[in-house]
Design an enzyme around this catalytic site. Sequence first.
Site, PDB file in Angstrom:
ATOM      1  N   ASP A   1      31.926  42.052  45.010  1.00  0.00           N
ATOM      2  CA  ASP A   1      32.484  42.132  43.663  1.00  0.00           C
ATOM      3  C   ASP A   1      31.408  42.578  42.666  1.00  0.00           C
ATOM      4  O   ASP A   1      30.198  42.492  42.936  1.00  0.00           O
ATOM      5  CB  ASP A   1      33.017  40.737  43.293  1.00  0.00           C
ATOM      6  CG  ASP A   1      34.108  40.772  42.237  1.00  0.00           C
ATOM      7  OD1 ASP A   1      34.316  41.834  41.633  1.00  0.00           O
ATOM      8  OD2 ASP A   1      34.733  39.721  42.016  1.00  0.00           O
TER       9      ASP A   1
ATOM     10  N   ASP B   1      43.120  43.311  39.350  1.00  0.00           N
ATOM     11  CA  ASP B   1      43.338  41.865  39.255  1.00  0.00           C
ATOM     12  C   ASP B   1      44.770  41.555  38.859  1.00  0.00           C
ATOM     13  O   ASP B   1      45.161  40.393  38.830  1.00  0.00           O
ATOM     14  CB  ASP B   1      42.368  41.254  38.233  1.00  0.00           C
ATOM     15  CG  ASP B   1      41.020  40.960  38.874  1.00  0.00           C
ATOM     16  OD1 ASP B   1      40.936  40.971  40.109  1.00  0.00           O
ATOM     17  OD2 ASP B   1      40.052  40.726  38.127  1.00  0.00           O
TER      18      ASP B   1
HETATM   19  C1  DGJ Z   1      37.184  39.602  40.074  1.00  0.00           C
HETATM   20  C2  DGJ Z   1      37.985  39.937  41.295  1.00  0.00           C
HETATM   21  O1  DGJ Z   1      38.733  41.082  41.075  1.00  0.00           O
HETATM   22  C3  DGJ Z   1      38.860  38.753  41.644  1.00  0.00           C
HETATM   23  O2  DGJ Z   1      39.686  39.071  42.718  1.00  0.00           O
HETATM   24  C4  DGJ Z   1      37.988  37.568  41.957  1.00  0.00           C
HETATM   25  O3  DGJ Z   1      37.231  37.828  43.103  1.00  0.00           O
HETATM   26  C5  DGJ Z   1      37.085  37.277  40.778  1.00  0.00           C
HETATM   27  N1  DGJ Z   1      36.376  38.441  40.335  1.00  0.00           N
HETATM   28  C6  DGJ Z   1      36.103  36.189  41.118  1.00  0.00           C
HETATM   29  O4  DGJ Z   1      35.195  35.987  40.137  1.00  0.00           O
END
Ligand code: DGJ
Length: 730
Positions: free
Chosen positions: A477, A547
């Site tokens: 990430d 997200d």
């Molecule tokens: C952003 C990601 O897109 C989410 O799926 C998740 O992993 C969060 N970060 C965690 O902080």
Amino acid sequence: MGIRYNEEKRLFQLDTEHTTYIIGLTEEGYTGHVYYGKRLQGMGSGYPLRTDEEPYTPSVRKGAKCSFLDKFPMEYPTGGIGDYRESCLDIRNETGSIGSELFYHSHEIRKGKEKLDGLPASFGTEEEVETLKLICEDPVLHIKAVLAYSVFETRDIITRSVQLINEGSELLRLEKVYSACLDMDNEDFEMLSLRGSWARERQIERGRIRFGKQRMSSLRGESSHQEHPFIALATPETTQETGNVYAMHFVYSGNFIAQAELSQHDQVRMTMGIHEGDFCWQLKPGDVFQAPEVVMTFSDQGLGKMTRTFHDFYRNHLIRSPYLYKKRPILINNWEATYFNFDTEKLLSIAREAKKDGIEMLVMDDGWFGKRNSDTCSLGDWTVNEEKLPGGIPELVRQVNEIGLAFGIWFEPEMISPDSDLYRAHPDWAIQIPGREGTLSRSQYVLDLSREEVREYAYESVARILRSAPIAYVKWDMNRQLSDMGSSCLPADRQGELFHRYMLGVYELQERLVTEFPDLLLENCSGGGARFDPGMLYYSPQIWCSDDTDAIERLRIQEGTALLYPLSTIGAHVSDCPNHTVGRTTPFATRGHVALAGTFGYELDITKISEEDRKQIPGQVELCHKYQNLIQTGDYYRIASWTMEKPYDCWEVAAKDGSEAMVTYVQVLSTANGHSRRIRLKGLADTAIYRLEDTEERYTGEELMLLGFPVKELWGDYQSRLFHFVKEAE
Ligand code: DGJ
């Protein structure tokens, strides 16, 4: 043979199966763009360079050199000498002036394609690709520019990149180095691009180009949620099946520009490259600078052909992962289920229930390390939080494996929280401007990956954990954009290299990771889909798309993403309702159908969802097994894009041999007094007989493609149907 040189006419002709690209040299050695478009059967001529028209070339009329440069269709225009359209190359010399001019020096044509040093790039065998290197030089600066064109003949793709070599004795400063330019006469073009925001990534944008510059770009240090490193110019009225489309896509994950410029003589200049903002690269004598790659295609059959060309190209010539066509484990991720609030028992309870329904992997998301119970701390402290996970990762993985699930884990290796032991020990490891308080985003700073010791630390933080247990998957990430660009290790006159050095650092880390752990399934992610780009695909076969997991929001996000990227790369999960981002409640079945147009997985607390939803999981898992291969290998067709006037969405994946097709139909809003919609399928065999699975309905391919298949109005909003047509007879 994809590349030919006609010495007499001084023309290079690059042919793919359906396209031709022609470069012409003027008497002085300017490299001009003659043609890009539908395939020519014979060898073209250079007259479109119009060197016989006013203002003539400088060798004919030296006094009008400026007018010539400002009009000539240049393959790689340079700045500071009189072409006032966007330049691709700005070089400042030791006297402080900007000015460069490139002339043809020599060329090489060879089979295959070389790697780009430190950068992601497409690849192919000697049978699949041929490369032309046009070597140009500036006789004053003594710099060589190698313009590389790789022709993937059967793919209708030409890739481009540029390498600069300082062969002189001066220190040169590269203030702008783009990777590609395409000068064309305007055909009343419309520009297509992808725009968005966090949780609203890659929405398709389209509009007629206006006089001046229209630019998609990023200065965020990532390809970004907001604008995408892609641009296409399409003739008016271009549809999925008709119209001419010229497209460029950048194999790079950092700052970029993708621009169309309509200028005084109704000419359009398309350019793509690293954004020149806060970019300045020192090129000492003997140094080489490699600019990233641009992937170019032309389609005379509308957007659909462009899409399928990109899909096939990325599947065959960019994604290296062994998982490309391999069955990917159906995962359940605990992010939306628990956020930071979990421990071993919670994870195991999810794993146990998931196992019962056929889910194959548990992914532990953010919150397992340091003191991370919220997003305000601990990035950089990659030691397990034993209060949550006694016995550490090896013990947790053992227990998850014992239940019968594979194990995956989340990292954010590029970041550092001010509230972390790492920051307390090494505050200078964060990217910051001395004397200025750093701008926080999600309470974190970015690690200075231009520094070797920082890269080493970041790599070992991940690798150490992966070596400690059988971990099958990593979600990598990156949750903030770059700002306050200052590196404590670069001298003042090299700070302009930081953005690009950062990207090279990320690429180096991911390259090491996939080399040391070749069987690892890597999924890139960036606060949802802020780094969904071809550069990342070189390392990971899938990228978390957004997200926003709401099925209806995902329709447009995934449509825009699938305009360029194969469905097998699009991270998509079924989540719980009301949806955490938009509060919408949609049927569980619809969430499943939409996630099937991606990698498919779950992101919910399986121990808590309603019985009615839960009962559907085994069936969805079965659907995923059934269709995964078709989704990974098939041809994607966009059939309808929902609007308020036509509130339904529809796409199809057809097997390349026409043996089956999966059609997904989502009725976003129901219509009073509605009637059935006719869905015209694509990619089938005209005379073959297809049966609609689970029925006795039979149609010929041409009936389905021309007469269409009627889908009845469904009862209620957000309803969906999946249709599977299977060929029964030729
Ligand atoms: C952003 C990601 O897109 C989410 O799926 C998740 O992993 C969060 N970060 C965690 O902080």
